[in-house]
Design an enzyme around this catalytic site. Structure first.
Site, PDB file in Angstrom:
ATOM      1  N   LEU A 181       0.385  19.723  84.078  1.00  0.00           N
ATOM      2  CA  LEU A 181       0.801  19.186  82.796  1.00  0.00           C
ATOM      3  C   LEU A 181       2.316  19.387  82.683  1.00  0.00           C
ATOM      4  O   LEU A 181       2.795  20.371  82.119  1.00  0.00           O
ATOM      5  CB  LEU A 181       0.066  19.900  81.656  1.00  0.00           C
ATOM      6  CG  LEU A 181       0.019  19.220  80.284  1.00  0.00           C
ATOM      7  CD1 LEU A 181      -0.941  19.959  79.367  1.00  0.00           C
ATOM      8  CD2 LEU A 181       1.382  19.116  79.637  1.00  0.00           C
TER       9      LEU A 181
ATOM     10  N   GLU B 183       5.325  16.499  82.313  1.00  0.00           N
ATOM     11  CA  GLU B 183       5.710  15.091  82.334  1.00  0.00           C
ATOM     12  C   GLU B 183       7.013  14.851  83.081  1.00  0.00           C
ATOM     13  O   GLU B 183       7.165  13.856  83.799  1.00  0.00           O
ATOM     14  CB  GLU B 183       5.806  14.558  80.903  1.00  0.00           C
ATOM     15  CG  GLU B 183       4.460  14.379  80.208  1.00  0.00           C
ATOM     16  CD  GLU B 183       3.894  15.661  79.644  1.00  0.00           C
ATOM     17  OE1 GLU B 183       2.725  15.660  79.218  1.00  0.00           O
ATOM     18  OE2 GLU B 183       4.636  16.682  79.633  1.00  0.00           O
TER      19      GLU B 183
ATOM     20  N   GLN C 227      -0.600  10.834  79.705  1.00  0.00           N
ATOM     21  CA  GLN C 227      -1.863  10.705  78.979  1.00  0.00           C
ATOM     22  C   GLN C 227      -1.728   9.947  77.668  1.00  0.00           C
ATOM     23  O   GLN C 227      -2.606   9.173  77.292  1.00  0.00           O
ATOM     24  CB  GLN C 227      -2.460  12.084  78.719  1.00  0.00           C
ATOM     25  CG  GLN C 227      -3.134  12.678  79.938  1.00  0.00           C
ATOM     26  CD  GLN C 227      -4.034  13.833  79.583  1.00  0.00           C
ATOM     27  OE1 GLN C 227      -3.888  14.468  78.546  1.00  0.00           O
ATOM     28  NE2 GLN C 227      -4.990  14.113  80.449  1.00  0.00           N
ATOM     29  N   PHE C 228      -0.647  10.159  76.935  1.00  0.00           N
ATOM     30  CA  PHE C 228      -0.339   9.425  75.712  1.00  0.00           C
ATOM     31  C   PHE C 228       1.161   9.163  75.703  1.00  0.00           C
ATOM     32  O   PHE C 228       1.943  10.006  76.136  1.00  0.00           O
ATOM     33  CB  PHE C 228      -0.724  10.216  74.453  1.00  0.00           C
ATOM     34  CG  PHE C 228      -2.200  10.390  74.270  1.00  0.00           C
ATOM     35  CD1 PHE C 228      -2.932   9.518  73.483  1.00  0.00           C
ATOM     36  CD2 PHE C 228      -2.863  11.448  74.878  1.00  0.00           C
ATOM     37  CE1 PHE C 228      -4.302   9.687  73.310  1.00  0.00           C
ATOM     38  CE2 PHE C 228      -4.229  11.627  74.711  1.00  0.00           C
ATOM     39  CZ  PHE C 228      -4.953  10.743  73.924  1.00  0.00           C
TER      40      PHE C 228
ATOM     41  N   PRO D 204       9.054  14.687  77.085  1.00  0.00           N
ATOM     42  CA  PRO D 204       9.547  15.679  78.040  1.00  0.00           C
ATOM     43  C   PRO D 204      10.054  15.052  79.351  1.00  0.00           C
ATOM     44  O   PRO D 204      10.847  15.668  80.065  1.00  0.00           O
ATOM     45  CB  PRO D 204       8.325  16.569  78.294  1.00  0.00           C
ATOM     46  CG  PRO D 204       7.504  16.426  77.063  1.00  0.00           C
ATOM     47  CD  PRO D 204       7.681  14.999  76.645  1.00  0.00           C
TER      48      PRO D 204
ATOM     49  N   HIS E  96       0.043  11.475  69.306  1.00  0.00           N
ATOM     50  CA  HIS E  96      -0.860  10.644  70.093  1.00  0.00           C
ATOM     51  C   HIS E  96      -0.814   9.172  69.705  1.00  0.00           C
ATOM     52  O   HIS E  96      -1.475   8.353  70.340  1.00  0.00           O
ATOM     53  CB  HIS E  96      -2.304  11.130  69.940  1.00  0.00           C
ATOM     54  CG  HIS E  96      -2.594  12.448  70.575  1.00  0.00           C
ATOM     55  ND1 HIS E  96      -2.059  13.615  70.107  1.00  0.00           N
ATOM     56  CD2 HIS E  96      -3.364  12.771  71.646  1.00  0.00           C
ATOM     57  CE1 HIS E  96      -2.494  14.625  70.862  1.00  0.00           C
ATOM     58  NE2 HIS E  96      -3.285  14.134  71.794  1.00  0.00           N
TER      59      HIS E  96
END
Length: 328
Positions: A61, A63, A85-86, A92, A132
């Protein structure tokens, strides 16, 4: 005749990834949980079993690391398709996106190009928590060196994704998760592409041109159908690519109607509606019969559940905007 499949948008994304990976060994997928888990929305489901861990890579995890590793892979000749993921988690990795991904060809004076496609689900409407549901496509459309693609149908999702993966330069591919499983469409099983930078006319009409993209295409078409019962005929143009914009299609639709409405769920200030309005002013001012109307999200942080439906442009709010443009 080509065989077709009846797919949702997210299934078409998965089929596009599968098809391009099957056709080209340099294509690989990477991101958090994209492997055995198949991705948070299952867009990569089954790809790990088909192509193995060397081409469907689960990452930490991180980015910035995901994007940065993909930049290096693309510079060395691979065609990575990193997934965030979103879209609200892309921040980041923003430095990697704007400082390296977008500028690598220019900084290397054409020595390197980056055939990489950064995928992310984007937009609201699914009752998700904070970070999100943002619609920040204008961030990336503002950056020279990036193409920004947003499909609104399963057919386009597969075809535009294929075109993005085959493009020699970097593409931000934003997938409207509100319509991931909202409807189905016939999608060819064979490989095909939909050209980047070309809009599609979803509905013809001579009273007002309505420009939109992504998840807002469906409520815009719904509004157009309702207004047709009142005698107002809308030309609905799905931009499909927000960078580069199809300036020719925008101008042509506006010149045919003299009125325009732009619909997007992103905030109004600094949104793509302003750029579309500027194109109309610069290239078709003498055809203008009314001010360009913008129907957008609000200049406020994306709200939580209770206000989400109010924040997103609804068919009713779009209808009201179109009436204002027509009745001016």
């Amino acid at each position: 005749m080509s065989e077709t499949q009846n797919l949702t948008v997210v299934q078409a994304v998965r089929d596009g990834l599968y098809t391009e990976m099957r056709e080209d060994d340099d294509v690989l997928v990477m991101g958090q949980d994209v492997g055995k888990n198949g991705g948070v929305f299952r867009a990569t489901e089954g790809l790990f079993d088909e192509f193995g861990g060397d081409r469907v890579v689960d990452t930490p995890l991180a980015e910035s690391g995901i994007v940065g590793c993909a930049v290096g892979m693309a510079a060395m000749g691979l065609k990575p398709v990193p997934e965030i993921q979103f879209s609200g988690f892309m921040y980041p990795g923003f430095d990697q996106i704007v400082s390296h991904m977008a500028r690598f060809r220019t900084r290397s004076r054409g020595r390197f190009n980056l055939p990489m496609t950064l995928r992310a689900p984007y937009g609201g409407g699914i009752r998700a928590p904070e970070h999100h549901s943002e619609s920040k496509e204008a961030f990336y459309a503002h950056e020279a060196g990036l193409k920004v693609v947003i499909p609104s149908t399963p057919y386009d999702a597969k075809g535009l994704l294929a075109a993005s993966i085959r493009d020699p330069d970097p593409v931000i591919f934003l997938e409207p998760k509100l319509i991931y499983r909202a409807f189905r469409d016939e999608v060819p099983e064979e490989p095909y592409t939909v050209p980047i930078g070309e809009a599609a006319t979803r509905r013809e009409g001579g009273d007002v041109a309505v420009f939109t993209y992504g998840a807002m295409t469906r409520p815009t078409l719904e509004a157009a159908e309702t207004l047709a019962e009142e005698g107002i005929e809308c030309e609905v143009v799905d931009l499909r690519t927000v960078s580069p914009l199809d300036r020719e299609a925008i101008v042509e639709a506006f010149e045919a109607t003299g009125r325009a409405v732009v619909v997007h769920e992103a905030p109004k200030t600094g949104g793509l509606a302003g750029e579309i309005t500027a194109i109309i002013q610069e290239e078709a001012l003498l055809y203008q019969e009314a001010p360009v109307k913008r129907v957008t999200g609000f200049d406020a942080p994306y709200p939580l559940y209770a206000l989400e439906d109010y924040y997103l442009p609804s068919a009713t709010r779009i209808e009201e905007g179109i009436r204002e443009a027509v009745e001016f």
